[in-house]
Design a protein around this motif. Sequence first.
Motif, mmCIF file in Angstrom:
data_model
loop_
_atom_site.group_PDB
_atom_site.id
_atom_site.type_symbol
_atom_site.label_atom_id
_atom_site.label_comp_id
_atom_site.label_asym_id
_atom_site.label_seq_id
_atom_site.Cartn_x
_atom_site.Cartn_y
_atom_site.Cartn_z
ATOM 1 N N SER A 7 0.834 -1.204 0.000
ATOM 2 C CA SER A 7 0.000 0.000 0.000
ATOM 3 C C SER A 7 0.868 1.253 0.000
ATOM 4 O O SER A 7 0.564 2.239 -0.683
ATOM 5 N N ALA A 8 1.970 1.229 0.742
ATOM 6 C CA ALA A 8 2.876 2.384 0.768
ATOM 7 C C ALA A 8 3.554 2.541 -0.596
ATOM 8 O O ALA A 8 3.710 3.662 -1.113
ATOM 9 N N ARG A 9 3.981 1.444 -1.152
ATOM 10 C CA ARG A 9 4.615 1.477 -2.487
ATOM 11 C C ARG A 9 3.628 1.993 -3.525
ATOM 12 O O ARG A 9 3.986 2.786 -4.400
ATOM 13 N N ILE A 14 1.653 6.274 -7.162
ATOM 14 C CA ILE A 14 0.562 7.174 -7.531
ATOM 15 C C ILE A 14 1.017 8.621 -7.392
ATOM 16 O O ILE A 14 0.734 9.463 -8.264
ATOM 17 N N ALA A 15 1.737 8.939 -6.327
ATOM 18 C CA ALA A 15 2.245 10.299 -6.123
ATOM 19 C C ALA A 15 3.221 10.671 -7.239
ATOM 20 O O ALA A 15 3.180 11.788 -7.780
#
Length: 128
Positions: A7-9, A14-15
Amino acid sequence: MSEVPASARYKELIATATSAAERMREHEREKSARLAQEVAAASVRIEEAAEVRDEVVDEVEKRWKHAMQALWDERWMRVTPMPAPERRVAPGRAEDLIASVQSAYLMLRRSLEKSRWSPSLRRGKNPE
């Protein structure tokens, strides 16, 4: 090694993608504005060129009309309508082209003003 949660990756990806898309949009906006300015400048140049062309055409037509009037008494000469523009002429400044036409017209006038045959010249008499 600690593993980064998916999820962090995902959020990082996405950012990064969002940032890249925003940079791309900004680049496209700048490019669009630049192109709009170039189109506007080109339109102005086209309009100016059309005005110069019209000026040259008007000047040439005026000289042609005057030349035809000057040749009116030269009945032996076959007078024709104004010819189409010569496309092989090297481009030049409008002022230079108009001056060239004016020079040719003045040469014609001078040649027409030279002495013409008259009965007093026929017998070798000097018309002094």
